[in-house]
Design a protein around this motif. Structure first.
Motif, PDB file in Angstrom:
ATOM      1  N   ASP A  54     -14.122  33.967 -22.234  1.00 39.10           N
ATOM      2  CA  ASP A  54     -13.696  34.746 -23.398  1.00 39.10           C
ATOM      3  C   ASP A  54     -14.891  34.936 -24.348  1.00 39.10           C
ATOM      4  N   PRO A  55     -14.991  36.069 -25.015  1.00 39.90           N
ATOM      5  CA  PRO A  55     -13.959  37.091 -25.202  1.00 39.90           C
ATOM      6  C   PRO A  55     -13.932  38.178 -24.135  1.00 39.90           C
ATOM      7  N   LEU A  58     -10.529  39.219 -22.943  1.00 42.47           N
ATOM      8  CA  LEU A  58      -9.495  39.495 -23.946  1.00 42.47           C
ATOM      9  C   LEU A  58      -9.276  40.994 -24.109  1.00 42.47           C
ATOM     10  N   LEU A 111     -26.225  32.723 -13.330  1.00 42.13           N
ATOM     11  CA  LEU A 111     -25.257  32.309 -14.341  1.00 42.13           C
ATOM     12  C   LEU A 111     -24.032  31.649 -13.731  1.00 42.13           C
ATOM     13  N   ASN A 112     -23.603  32.123 -12.603  1.00 41.48           N
ATOM     14  CA  ASN A 112     -22.407  31.606 -11.939  1.00 41.48           C
ATOM     15  C   ASN A 112     -22.705  31.292 -10.480  1.00 41.48           C
ATOM     16  N   PHE A 168     -26.154  36.468 -23.130  1.00 37.79           N
ATOM     17  CA  PHE A 168     -25.014  37.264 -23.597  1.00 37.79           C
ATOM     18  C   PHE A 168     -25.232  38.745 -23.348  1.00 37.79           C
TER      19      PHE A 168
ATOM     20  N   GLN B  45     -31.408  31.540 -29.216  1.00 35.60           N
ATOM     21  CA  GLN B  45     -30.835  32.246 -28.088  1.00 35.60           C
ATOM     22  C   GLN B  45     -30.641  31.278 -26.926  1.00 35.60           C
ATOM     23  N   ASP B  46     -29.426  31.164 -26.504  1.00 35.01           N
ATOM     24  CA  ASP B  46     -29.061  30.396 -25.301  1.00 35.01           C
ATOM     25  C   ASP B  46     -29.577  28.955 -25.327  1.00 35.01           C
ATOM     26  N   ASN B  78     -16.287  31.732 -27.883  1.00 35.08           N
ATOM     27  CA  ASN B  78     -15.356  31.952 -26.764  1.00 35.08           C
ATOM     28  C   ASN B  78     -14.115  32.722 -27.209  1.00 35.08           C
ATOM     29  N   GLY B  79     -14.340  33.730 -28.039  1.00 35.72           N
ATOM     30  CA  GLY B  79     -13.265  34.621 -28.459  1.00 35.72           C
ATOM     31  C   GLY B  79     -12.442  34.134 -29.626  1.00 35.72           C
ATOM     32  N   GLN B 107     -17.339  27.196 -19.604  1.00 36.91           N
ATOM     33  CA  GLN B 107     -17.667  27.830 -18.329  1.00 36.91           C
ATOM     34  C   GLN B 107     -19.159  27.642 -18.056  1.00 36.91           C
ATOM     35  N   GLN B 108     -19.485  27.660 -16.789  1.00 35.46           N
ATOM     36  CA  GLN B 108     -20.870  27.381 -16.410  1.00 35.46           C
ATOM     37  C   GLN B 108     -21.821  28.463 -16.860  1.00 35.46           C
ATOM     38  N   SER B 109     -21.311  29.660 -17.115  1.00 32.12           N
ATOM     39  CA  SER B 109     -22.201  30.725 -17.580  1.00 32.12           C
ATOM     40  C   SER B 109     -22.514  30.587 -19.065  1.00 32.12           C
ATOM     41  N   GLY B 110     -21.959  29.590 -19.712  1.00 32.90           N
ATOM     42  CA  GLY B 110     -22.270  29.336 -21.118  1.00 32.90           C
ATOM     43  C   GLY B 110     -21.162  29.783 -22.043  1.00 32.90           C
ATOM     44  N   ASN B 112     -19.690  31.571 -25.269  1.00 34.01           N
ATOM     45  CA  ASN B 112     -20.102  32.829 -25.903  1.00 34.01           C
ATOM     46  C   ASN B 112     -19.977  32.738 -27.421  1.00 34.01           C
ATOM     47  N   VAL B 114     -20.657  34.648 -30.791  1.00 36.44           N
ATOM     48  CA  VAL B 114     -20.833  36.065 -31.125  1.00 36.44           C
ATOM     49  C   VAL B 114     -20.798  36.256 -32.636  1.00 36.44           C
ATOM     50  N   ILE B 122     -19.191  43.990 -32.392  1.00 37.18           N
ATOM     51  CA  ILE B 122     -20.117  42.933 -31.973  1.00 37.18           C
ATOM     52  C   ILE B 122     -21.537  43.339 -32.343  1.00 37.18           C
ATOM     53  N   GLY B 125     -24.999  38.282 -29.650  1.00 42.33           N
ATOM     54  CA  GLY B 125     -24.374  37.144 -28.989  1.00 42.33           C
ATOM     55  C   GLY B 125     -25.413  36.177 -28.463  1.00 42.33           C
ATOM     56  N   CYS B 127     -25.454  32.430 -25.801  1.00 39.37           N
ATOM     57  CA  CYS B 127     -24.647  31.550 -24.952  1.00 39.37           C
ATOM     58  C   CYS B 127     -25.098  30.106 -25.102  1.00 39.37           C
ATOM     59  N   TYR B 129     -25.083  26.166 -23.928  1.00 37.54           N
ATOM     60  CA  TYR B 129     -24.916  25.305 -22.751  1.00 37.54           C
ATOM     61  C   TYR B 129     -24.847  23.862 -23.249  1.00 37.54           C
TER      62      TYR B 129
END
Lengths: 201, 483
Positions: A54-55, A58, A111-112, A168, B45-46, B78-79, B107-110, B112, B114, B122, B125, B127, B129
């Motif tokens: 998320d987001p 969503l 990333l995944n 991102f 950043q990240d 994450n929203g 999640q493994q991709s980090g 979020n 924002v 937006i 953003g 991410c 870890y």
């Protein structure tokens, strides 16, 4: 063929009338392929947003529609073009998509890495876009409407500006590419549908 | 996000993301001249952070026309919109965010993070870890089925979840010389496993270990030293409660595939025996192994296996003492031992695929006799038939009457009914024939019990040369079953 704007030559006047059933079969086949790939593109998009977190998944998520080098979304005026012109644009988009999808796949592998299904879908999408694009071009050639000029190559890897992007923005860009893939597949399916007997303008 | 363990606030060196292929033009985070739109940049950043640590982030707005303000900006993670009290305006164009006691990444991709404009659009953003460094991998075990390849597996550190993608790499080298090699075929028997397919040396010890790496650090397992041919060990065996771990005993390496071509068949008409035959695993034929086998079997509708343990280096066995007329499932497994003359055992193979066969029934019903066991209409003959069945079984074993069967019994009954009918022709006065038949059958059953007793007595007194009633004469000496 019906008397629509931009309609092709009257097949009755064509001496190779015996090829029409074959051509119609190819159109149907290519249309079915586009329909199937559109469904796959939906699944790819769903899996993609789920894995970014998320987001992204969503309903309210509205990221900026970033421009992608070498490919834009179907223009609003697309629907008003002659069908062969629309199909040429479809074929060009389908030819531009594979390297973009490959790039997204490589980024998502970082990333995944434990998402083999997403990576496989992205690899398949690149392959399927090539196949459908080739099928559309073959149809255009059969219809005598192929682009006889020099074919525009997709932007080469070294030609565009490069930048080290954050995670991102990379996620957003991947979403954009997957979205464009779905849009162009849907557009191609619709344009091919208009070549079928009974297809409306 | 799930709660994580506390640790010192730390921010490890972040690996710079690799360059993207040069097809994508990203404008997120970079100002667009003349567009009239605002963009922003988030810092850092990240980042990579330990669970429980804190983060101070900023969102700096740029825009055209200049003078973009931080007024109205807000954060989501994450929203989810973050509480305003976590944010504060640093200056006219910068909004800061302070997060404490971070949980592990969702999640493994980090995660979020924002920065949004007042209207929700937006702007930028980043991410996050958040996780833990890897722990030392443990419980490395390796095995080979043919001494040409090697499969190893391990367990991640004791606490498992790091919330970050952790890469595991199996390394190996010859103990006294040679360079480090890296295994390449992962996930062959589970998520933490690797297969080395070739180029293994025999009679030389290997050192094997696992390295775990993620964004927060790395860890290395203890080194396992083994010789591919090391089929015996003084290390303690695993507990019986975990028989599956017999594969994981350090030092025991060699195993084999289960025996192929397992066949189970009847032994003639013997109702309590089945013959089991199999083939020695082909991989063993190239090596100076002996093999020992185990057989297990169970009744079809049972979960209890019986194990035959003393099957030495042979490829057939006869199971005895089984129930007649019963379906049995049978499996065989193999243990290679005695490599090059050694008497030490290796690792038991997996059990072969179950093979089923049924023992012969002890009695069969005649063509018109209906079911072997009488149905509800003949309750009085139920116990009689059961007793008769047992008696016939006893006769077969001890009185060498191999041809006794329910079929003969039913033939005898038919003969008896016929002779009764002849005798009763003068007495019948319109009674229901069926009812009469049932009564006569009951009488016949009763009489049979007496006859059978006499038959038994006759046989026991006169031996196999006596002449019992027709149909019950033994046609040959019955061979007692071999044990």
């Amino acid at each position: 063929m019906s008397r629509r704007e931009g309609s092709l030559e009257d097949p009755q006047a064509d001496s190779s009338v015996s090829l029409l059933p074959h051509l119609e079969a190819k159109i149907r086949q290519t249309h079915s392929l586009a329909h199937l790939l559109t469904k796959y593109a939906e699944q790819l998009l769903q899996e993609y947003v789920q894995l970014q977190g998320d987001p992204f998944g969503l309903p309210s998520f509205s990221p900026p529609r970033l421009p992608v080098a070498g490919l834009s979304a179907p223009a609003p005026s697309h629907a008003g073009l002659p069908v062969h012109e629309r199909l040429r644009l479809d074929a060009a988009a389908l030819a531009a998509l594979p390297p973009l999808l490959d790039a997204v796949c490589r980024r998502q592998a970082e990333l995944n890495p434990r998402a083999p299904r997403l990576l496989r879908r992205l690899e398949d999408a690149a392959r399927q876009a090539r196949a459908l694009g080739a099928a559309v071009e073959a149809l255009l050639a059969a219809l005598g409407a192929a682009n006889r000029g020099p074919r525009a190559e997709p932007p080469a890897a070294a030609a565009s500006a490069a930048s080290a992007t954050g995670v991102f923005p990379a996620k957003v860009l991947g979403l954009r590419v997957c979205g464009l893939y779905r849009e162009w597949l849907s557009r191609t399916e619709g344009d091919l549908g208009q070549l079928l007997p009974g297809g409306s303008a | 996000m799930p709660a994580g363990r506390r640790g010192p606030a730390a921010q490890s060196a972040r690996q710079p993301p690799p360059l993207l292929p040069l097809l994508l033009l990203c404008v997120l985070g970079a100002p667009r001249a003349g567009s009239g739109a605002h963009t922003a940049v988030i810092s850092p950043q990240d980042p990579t952070l330990l669970i429980g640590s804190s983060l101070l982030a900023t969102c700096s707005v740029h825009g055209d026309p200049p003078g973009a303000t931080a007024e109205g900006l807000y954060w989501t993670l994450n929203g989810r919109r973050l509480p305003p009290e976590l944010s504060r305006v640093l200056n006219a164009s910068t909004l800061a965010l302070a997060l404490a006691n971070l949980n592990g990444s969702r999640q493994q991709s980090g995660d979020n993070l924002v920065c949004h404009a007042r209207d929700g659009s937006i702007l930028a953003g980043s991410c996050l870890y958040v996780g833990l460094p890897p722990e030392k991998p443990v419980n490395i075990s390796c095995w080979s089925k043919n001494m040409k390849d090697l499969t190893c597996r391990w367990t991640p550190g004791a606490h498992g979840e790091t919330f970050l993608h952790t890469n595991y790499s199996l390394k190996y080298k010859l103990r006294w010389y040679g360079q480090d090699n890296t295994c390449e075929e992962y996930h062959t028997v589970g998520p933490h496993s690797c297969h080395i397919p070739k180029d293994l040396a025999l009679f030389t010890p290997y050192e094997i270990w696992v390295e775990a790496t993620n964004r927060l650090g790395s860890a290395r397992s203890d080194v396992l030293t083994l010789d591919i041919l090391d089929v015996g060990s003084r290390l303690p065996l695993p507990s019986p409660a975990t028989p599956g771990l017999s594969l994981l005993v350090r030092g025991k390496v060699v195993t084999t595939d289960p025996p192929p071509d397992v066949h189970v068949s009847r032994v003639g008409g013997l109702e309590d025996q089945l013959s089991v035959r199999w083939v020695s695993p082909p991989a063993l034929k190239d090596f100076l192994f002996q093999a020992k086998y185990q057989i297990r079997y169970r009744v079809e509708d049972s979960v209890d296996w019986k194990v035959v343990d003393d099957v030495s280096n042979q490829t057939s066995c006869r199971l005895a003492g089984l129930k007649p007329g019963t379906v049995y499932f049978v499996q065989v497994r193999c243990n290679p031992f005695g490599i090059y003359g050694s008497k030490k055992a290796g690792i038991w193979s997996e059990w072969s695929h179950p093979t089923a066969a049924s023992t012969p029934r002890s009695e069969r019903p005649g063509p018109g006799g209906g079911a072997c066991e009488p149905r509800g209409g003949e309750p009085s003959s139920g116990p009689v038939r059961r007793e008769l069945k047992q008696f016939l079984g006893w006769l077969k074993k001890h009185a060498y009457c191999s041809n006794l069967s329910f079929r003969l019994y039913d033939q005898w009954r038919a003969w008896m009914q016929k002779s009764h009918k002849t005798r009763n022709q003068h007495r019948t006065r319109g009674s229901c024939p069926r009812a009469d038949g049932a009564r006569r059958e009951g009488k016949a059953s009763t009489q049979f019990v007496k006859v059978s007793t006499q038959t038994s007595a006759q046989l026991s007194s006169h031996g196999p040369d006596s002449r019992p009633p027709a149909g019950l004469q033994p046609q040959g000496r019955h061979q007692p079953p071999t044990s």
